[in-house]
Design a protein around this motif. Sequence first.
Motif, PDB file in Angstrom:
ATOM      1  N   THR A   3       0.865  -1.173   0.000  1.00 27.05           N
ATOM      2  CA  THR A   3       0.000   0.000   0.000  1.00 27.05           C
ATOM      3  C   THR A   3       0.899   1.219   0.000  1.00 27.05           C
ATOM      4  O   THR A   3       2.080   1.141   0.303  1.00 27.05           O
ATOM      5  CB  THR A   3      -0.910   0.010   1.243  1.00 27.05           C
ATOM      6  N   GLU A  74     -13.599  -7.123   3.122  1.00 20.97           N
ATOM      7  CA  GLU A  74     -12.227  -7.618   2.979  1.00 20.97           C
ATOM      8  C   GLU A  74     -12.205  -8.913   2.171  1.00 20.97           C
ATOM      9  O   GLU A  74     -11.352  -9.096   1.296  1.00 20.97           O
ATOM     10  CB  GLU A  74     -11.605  -7.840   4.368  1.00 20.97           C
ATOM     11  N   ALA A  77     -12.770  -8.000  -1.506  1.00 23.76           N
ATOM     12  CA  ALA A  77     -11.585  -7.403  -2.129  1.00 23.76           C
ATOM     13  C   ALA A  77     -10.517  -8.457  -2.387  1.00 23.76           C
ATOM     14  O   ALA A  77      -9.890  -8.476  -3.460  1.00 23.76           O
ATOM     15  CB  ALA A  77     -11.034  -6.297  -1.229  1.00 23.76           C
ATOM     16  N   HIS A  80     -11.168 -10.566  -5.352  1.00 23.30           N
ATOM     17  CA  HIS A  80     -10.969  -9.843  -6.612  1.00 23.30           C
ATOM     18  C   HIS A  80      -9.521  -9.406  -6.798  1.00 23.30           C
ATOM     19  O   HIS A  80      -9.224  -8.632  -7.717  1.00 23.30           O
ATOM     20  CB  HIS A  80     -11.906  -8.630  -6.674  1.00 23.30           C
ATOM     21  N   ALA A  82      -7.579  -7.519  -4.906  1.00 22.88           N
ATOM     22  CA  ALA A  82      -7.269  -6.135  -4.536  1.00 22.88           C
ATOM     23  C   ALA A  82      -7.032  -6.030  -3.039  1.00 22.88           C
ATOM     24  O   ALA A  82      -7.700  -6.704  -2.243  1.00 22.88           O
ATOM     25  CB  ALA A  82      -8.409  -5.207  -4.942  1.00 22.88           C
ATOM     26  N   HIS A  83      -6.065  -5.195  -2.668  1.00 21.60           N
ATOM     27  CA  HIS A  83      -5.887  -4.886  -1.249  1.00 21.60           C
ATOM     28  C   HIS A  83      -7.031  -3.981  -0.823  1.00 21.60           C
ATOM     29  O   HIS A  83      -7.379  -3.029  -1.539  1.00 21.60           O
ATOM     30  CB  HIS A  83      -4.540  -4.186  -1.028  1.00 21.60           C
ATOM     31  N   PRO A  84      -7.676  -4.227   0.333  1.00 25.48           N
ATOM     32  CA  PRO A  84      -8.830  -3.414   0.743  1.00 25.48           C
ATOM     33  C   PRO A  84      -8.573  -1.920   0.740  1.00 25.48           C
ATOM     34  O   PRO A  84      -9.452  -1.131   0.394  1.00 25.48           O
ATOM     35  CB  PRO A  84      -9.125  -3.931   2.157  1.00 25.48           C
ATOM     36  N   VAL A  87      -8.783  -0.129  -2.921  1.00 26.07           N
ATOM     37  CA  VAL A  87     -10.016  -0.199  -3.708  1.00 26.07           C
ATOM     38  C   VAL A  87     -10.419   1.195  -4.186  1.00 26.07           C
ATOM     39  O   VAL A  87     -10.411   2.156  -3.416  1.00 26.07           O
ATOM     40  CB  VAL A  87     -11.140  -0.836  -2.870  1.00 26.07           C
ATOM     41  N   LYS A  88     -10.784   1.294  -5.464  1.00 32.15           N
ATOM     42  CA  LYS A  88     -11.271   2.536  -6.061  1.00 32.15           C
ATOM     43  C   LYS A  88     -12.772   2.421  -6.331  1.00 32.15           C
ATOM     44  O   LYS A  88     -13.381   1.376  -6.084  1.00 32.15           O
ATOM     45  CB  LYS A  88     -10.513   2.847  -7.350  1.00 32.15           C
ATOM     46  N   LEU A  91     -14.519  -0.725  -8.223  1.00 35.52           N
ATOM     47  CA  LEU A  91     -14.632  -1.952  -7.431  1.00 35.52           C
ATOM     48  C   LEU A  91     -15.550  -1.738  -6.229  1.00 35.52           C
ATOM     49  O   LEU A  91     -16.261  -2.660  -5.815  1.00 35.52           O
ATOM     50  CB  LEU A  91     -13.250  -2.419  -6.975  1.00 35.52           C
ATOM     51  N   ALA A  92     -15.563  -0.541  -5.684  1.00 36.42           N
ATOM     52  CA  ALA A  92     -16.465  -0.239  -4.571  1.00 36.42           C
ATOM     53  C   ALA A  92     -17.915  -0.384  -5.009  1.00 36.42           C
ATOM     54  O   ALA A  92     -18.754  -0.932  -4.282  1.00 36.42           O
ATOM     55  CB  ALA A  92     -16.201   1.177  -4.055  1.00 36.42           C
ATOM     56  N   PHE A  95     -18.860  -3.912  -5.292  1.00 39.20           N
ATOM     57  CA  PHE A  95     -19.158  -4.492  -3.978  1.00 39.20           C
ATOM     58  C   PHE A  95     -20.637  -4.360  -3.652  1.00 39.20           C
ATOM     59  O   PHE A  95     -21.253  -5.263  -3.078  1.00 39.20           O
ATOM     60  CB  PHE A  95     -18.306  -3.805  -2.909  1.00 39.20           C
TER      61      PHE A  95
END
Length: 363
Positions: A3, A74, A77, A80, A82-84, A87-88, A91-92, A95
């Motif tokens: 991150t 979590e 994410a 998929h 992705a690190h939580p 997330v952009k 992807l949000a 969700f």
Amino acid sequence: MATTALERSPRATLATLRRDPRDLWPEHAQRLYGHLVALYGEDDVLPTLAASWIAHQRSANTQKSYARGFRIFEEFAREHGAHPMAVKFLLADTFRLYLETTPTWVRVKGGRRGEMVRTGEPYSDASRANALSAVSSFFAYLDVVSDDGVKNPFDAVARPYIDPDYSPTPGYTEQEWTTLVVTARDHHRASAYRKRAYALLLVLYTCCLRIDSLLNARVEDLGYDKGHRVLLLEKMKGGGRKKKPIPPVAWDALQDYLDGRTTGWLFCTASGGQLDEPAVWRLLQSLAKRAGLPLRGPHGTKGDAITHALAKPDARPDKIQRWADHKDSRTTQRYNRRKELLDDSPGYALASDVAGALAHSEA
């Protein structure tokens, strides 16, 4: 996983302290930390930041529900790739769709202890709203504690509409409540727990309490103030403290249950441990079955207490609002409207006319 925005501060700050502040985190923060460390390791900032965010919440109930919602996010994410924290918006927003369609985890009947499978109904509107609110709160927290700022990807994600006047929990009439209490006192399957069940229901109902507030109370919190027997509550929803007067019928039942005990959890297990919410859920389900009433958990009790209090001829909504610990009078009045929507349904008059016409046609 790497991150960027918050790699510097959390672990570097903790490393300079003589005592680890994580030792003081509440239960749900520590549990989330352990869960995330097992997945991401101690070198990742996510476990520390997520658990710190949970510890930042005022009430134990919010800590619990937010931690549950964050775990769902979590897992999504991670599935998929992705690190939580990375997330952009795209992807949000995915969700949100994921919550609408994905089966939920349920226990495997006859399976191993803790064995789960995704075969349950998709998340309800309330569960989806809670999960989205929880994750949005997490990113808002990151924005506050970050040196560089973090854009919240959930700001533009649509939330489910929750009708404040609708509740899926069946309400009990006052007579049905009496039936439930009598069942607890005289017909509980385990006679050794009848006094506890009877006292718990009476205190929960006559003090208009949330179940988590009652289960966090201790015997030492009982007291006397200006002619009233009181229960001092320190873990209220939204924080703060409150003195709750205990009516005589509830006080007598409570003293009969305590049988001289002066320390420990107010409502405890046979071994003296803290009684938990799942145990109370099972208790009320069992009592409702024996009483022939609709099944439900403890959260409907407060709604019944408010509804019944508002129905009294001399009801004072302002007093009931304070008794219910509502900051907004509209919250209290919703319980009144829920009852009115049923009692005043025009369908009853129509049905009476139809029934009369049907009876006349058969004559």
